[in-house]
Enzyme design. Structure first.
Site, PDB file in Angstrom:
ATOM      1  N   ARG A 130      -6.093   1.903 -15.117  1.00  0.00           N
ATOM      2  CA  ARG A 130      -6.266   2.774 -13.947  1.00  0.00           C
ATOM      3  C   ARG A 130      -6.972   4.091 -14.253  1.00  0.00           C
ATOM      4  O   ARG A 130      -7.856   4.498 -13.510  1.00  0.00           O
ATOM      5  CB  ARG A 130      -4.931   3.011 -13.245  1.00  0.00           C
ATOM      6  CG  ARG A 130      -4.301   1.715 -12.702  1.00  0.00           C
ATOM      7  CD  ARG A 130      -3.094   1.969 -11.817  1.00  0.00           C
ATOM      8  NE  ARG A 130      -3.451   2.569 -10.556  1.00  0.00           N
ATOM      9  CZ  ARG A 130      -3.359   3.846 -10.260  1.00  0.00           C
ATOM     10  NH1 ARG A 130      -2.870   4.697 -11.148  1.00  0.00           N
ATOM     11  NH2 ARG A 130      -3.725   4.296  -9.097  1.00  0.00           N
ATOM     12  N   GLY A 169       3.796  -3.792  -3.702  1.00  0.00           N
ATOM     13  CA  GLY A 169       3.913  -4.020  -5.137  1.00  0.00           C
ATOM     14  C   GLY A 169       4.196  -2.702  -5.833  1.00  0.00           C
ATOM     15  O   GLY A 169       5.249  -2.483  -6.424  1.00  0.00           O
ATOM     16  N   CYS A 185     -14.588   0.554 -27.417  1.00  0.00           N
ATOM     17  CA  CYS A 185     -15.912   1.146 -27.571  1.00  0.00           C
ATOM     18  C   CYS A 185     -16.507   1.445 -26.206  1.00  0.00           C
ATOM     19  O   CYS A 185     -17.550   0.897 -25.809  1.00  0.00           O
ATOM     20  CB  CYS A 185     -16.817   0.203 -28.360  1.00  0.00           C
ATOM     21  SG  CYS A 185     -16.190  -0.075 -30.013  1.00  0.00           S
ATOM     22  N   GLY A 208       0.774  -1.232   0.000  1.00  0.00           N
ATOM     23  CA  GLY A 208       0.000   0.000   0.000  1.00  0.00           C
ATOM     24  C   GLY A 208       0.806   1.284   0.000  1.00  0.00           C
ATOM     25  O   GLY A 208       0.222   2.364   0.020  1.00  0.00           O
TER      26      GLY A 208
HETATM   27  C1  LIG Z   1      -2.640  -5.649  -3.425  1.00  0.00           C
HETATM   28  C2  LIG Z   1      -2.013  -6.158  -2.200  1.00  0.00           C
HETATM   29  C3  LIG Z   1      -0.679  -5.814  -1.895  1.00  0.00           C
HETATM   30  C4  LIG Z   1       0.131  -4.876  -2.725  1.00  0.00           C
HETATM   31  O1  LIG Z   1      -0.415  -3.591  -2.756  1.00  0.00           O
HETATM   32  P1  LIG Z   1       0.422  -2.381  -3.393  1.00  0.00           P
HETATM   33  O2  LIG Z   1      -0.548  -1.243  -3.359  1.00  0.00           O
HETATM   34  O3  LIG Z   1       0.783  -2.780  -4.778  1.00  0.00           O
HETATM   35  O4  LIG Z   1       1.614  -2.171  -2.531  1.00  0.00           O
HETATM   36  C5  LIG Z   1      -0.114  -6.388  -0.786  1.00  0.00           C
HETATM   37  N1  LIG Z   1      -0.807  -7.227   0.012  1.00  0.00           N
HETATM   38  C6  LIG Z   1      -2.087  -7.569  -0.234  1.00  0.00           C
HETATM   39  C7  LIG Z   1      -2.772  -8.509   0.683  1.00  0.00           C
HETATM   40  C8  LIG Z   1      -2.731  -7.034  -1.342  1.00  0.00           C
HETATM   41  O5  LIG Z   1      -4.003  -7.365  -1.581  1.00  0.00           O
END
Ligand SMILES: *Cc1c(COP(=O)(O)O)cnc(C)c1O
Length: 421
Positions: free
Chosen positions: A311, A275, A342, A231
């Site tokens: 996004r 991520g 479309c 996150g």
């Molecule tokens: C999506 C997710 C992440 C990664 O989130 P990012 O925003 O890409 O850092 C990590 N852990 C869980 C459980 C997730 O669902």
């Protein structure tokens, strides 16, 4: 503080790459990904056993996974296919954390077979896991603080989120797991997404550290690892600043000394499963201008569409756009930058001030390195693009080819169509 929106290489080199590989494509900058990852690891070097489990869903490309795990990352998987991908990359054992929800038995069995750290989403999954795959030695559980923390900026509205155990279930869950012979325990939460405030992550760690102390008092269970989830946000907009990782690290270190050490819980490992912040800023969607259209507005029509980067259409998200070779030209015309789906929401930008754009121009859409190609889809018969990697030595290699119509038709049996009436 602002963030400069750079290209992965010189405009000249990028145009050369477009000459060799048909647009649209995603291109990732290996050097920048590695440098960024190393910065994160260095910031948390005080924490023994610190591991960033890269959230595979953000950019599920085995070449990128291999680069990251080669530098010490783990893999955070949440589905069978992600587990299989990790396995194909040679990632097994506790280098994988399996954080799923609404989990099928088959996925628990695969996670067990790989020796992954299983992170349970619900108290009923203890019995479900035991029945279908057996309980491993090490189990992590996902905490949802719910209304306990409402009003605290950190959490948003976790009571609306489908994930995790309540506080009462956490206590009961650990007690049950211990009684069933589980010997090692982890604690996890994930309460923010694309969050740019460093204090959020410190607050999350404090919350988990305090809970770990309460778990010890109430159940006698010693938690060996705390996972603050992913996150961490990225500055999609040039006027935004990246999260100060050193600041996050210092805040968590202070909390560790204040809460974990005096409770006798040292050594306790710290995990993360980011991520977006790992690959997001270092991936680019490169597309060519097919058409310029002037009606009630000015439109740029690209050869990419929301099937390549969803996004903006999905969340109205801002992605910076650079017109290659026109970096210094005055941005004095407002355009909607569109794809060919479309769907009128198929726009990478709305009313974006750009330099005057011509047919054939190459446009780079920034910060597409996470939740970009991965969210691609095939609606309208759109094909997912190739993924390229700009290696440290400047070489460009294809790490996933573009889809073809045959790929799309592979699940159809046209032979049966001949005799079908
Ligand atoms: C999506 C997710 C992440 C990664 O989130 P990012 O925003 O890409 O850092 C990590 N852990 C869980 C459980 C997730 O669902």
């Amino acid at each position: 503080m602002a963030t400069e929106k750079k290209l992965p290489c010189s405009p000249k080199k990028l145009l050369e790459i477009c000459g060799r590989f048909p647009t649209p494509f995603h291109i990732y900058d290996e050097r920048a990904i590695i440098e960024n990852f190393r910065r994160l690891i260095k910031a948390f070097s005080w924490s023994e056993g610190f591991t960033e489990y890269f959230a595979v869903k953000a950019t599920p490309n085995p070449f990128l996974l291999k680069i990251l795990t080669g530098h010490g990352a783990g893999a955070d998987c949440s589905s069978l296919t992600e587990l299989l991908l990790a396995e194909r990359c040679g990632i097994t054992g506790e280098t994988i954390i399996f954080t799923s929800n609404d989990t099928p038995a088959e996925e628990f069995r695969k996670a067990r077979q790989l020796g992954a750290i299983i992170n349970l989403d619900d108290i009923t999954h203890i019995a479900y896991l035991e029945r279908h795959a057996g309980l491993p030695d090490l189990i992590s559980v996902r905490y949802n603080p719910g209304p306990l923390r409402s009003g605290n900026a950190i959490i948003g509205h976790p009571e609306e989120a489908k994930y995790g155990f309540t506080r009462e279930q956490i206590m009961e869950g650990y007690a049950v797991l211990q009684q069933k012979g589980v010997r090692r325990f982890g604690l996890h939460t994930m309460v923010a997404s694309n969050e740019l405030d460093p204090q959020y992550f410190v607050d999350t760690a404090v919350m988990l550290y305090e809970l770990a102390v309460e778990v010890l008092r109430e159940t006698g269970v010693r938690i060996e690892s705390v996972n603050i989830g992913g996150g961490i946000g990225i500055p999609y907009k040039p006027q935004q600043a990246a999260v100060d990782i050193e600041l996050v690290s210092r805040g968590i270190r202070d909390a560790y000394k204040r809460i974990v050490v005096p409770a006798g819980l040292h050594p306790m490992k710290l995990f993360m499963e980011c991520g977006r912040m790992i690959t997001g800023p270092y991936g680019y969607l490169v597309a060519k201008v097919l058409h310029i259209k002037k009606t009630f507005k000015n439109y740029i029509g690209l050869d990419a569409s929301m099937a390549n980067l969803m996004r903006p259409a999905l969340y109205g998200a801002y992605h910076h756009i650079t017109v290659v070779g026109k970096e210094e030209a005055p941005a004095n015309i407002d355009y909607d930058v569109t794809g060919s789906l479309c769907e009128n929401c198929d726009k990478f930008a709305i009313d974006r001030a750009l330099p005057e754009v011509e047919e054939g121009d190459i446009m780079v859409i920034h910060d597409a390195g996470a939740h970009g190609h991965a969210m691609g889809f095939n609606y309208n018969g759109k094909l997912r693009s190739a993924e390229l990697l700009l290696r440290k030595n400047g070489e460009v290699v294809e790490i996933r080819r573009a889809e073809t119509p045959e790929d799309l038709f592979a699940t159809l049996d046209f032979d049966r169509l001949a005799t079908f009436s």
